[in-house]
Design a protein around this motif. Sequence first.
Motif: not given
Length: 186
Positions: A122, A128-129, A132, A144, A147
Amino acid sequence: MANDTFREDLIAELPNLRAFAVSLCRSPEKADDLVQDTVLKAWGNSEKFQPGTSLRAWLFTILRNTYYSLYRKRGREVQDYDGTYAQRLAVSGEQESAVAMSEFREALGKLSEEHREALILVGASGLSYEEAAEICGVAIGTVKSRVNRARVRLAELLDITGADDLGPDRRTQAVVDRSPADPVPS
């Protein structure tokens, strides 16, 4: 997708594939082998790529799966617990940026594999999330979370508590802030 277009798009993704491979393998030589295996698999299965979807995500998925099947299962990962290998990759010299990069690499190496992978996908690769999550085979919320946790842990490891800790130190900032009209101290 026409072979010429697919070939051009595949070639355009090589630097991104190599960067991701190096982040996984921590060895430029093994990363090159991993990228080569990925490209061969992608080329051999080009008819399976669905035009209109993300070629980068598809390639990263192939690379990631190849890495896990070839390296992790066979225990071929480069273990660099004491940072010896990472130090060989650092730029020599006493520049602050080289020191900062060395500290960053060391801190990045201390992250769990899942957190490092999510952050690289990311943060560094610009995926993008959603992409990923597809590559990692997990939910978007998991990516999310990984990260976020990776960023928080990196900040802890690098002793970053706020925006003031980023950028030049006080001495460097004083040089940058000095106007050309200011007299040079003797």
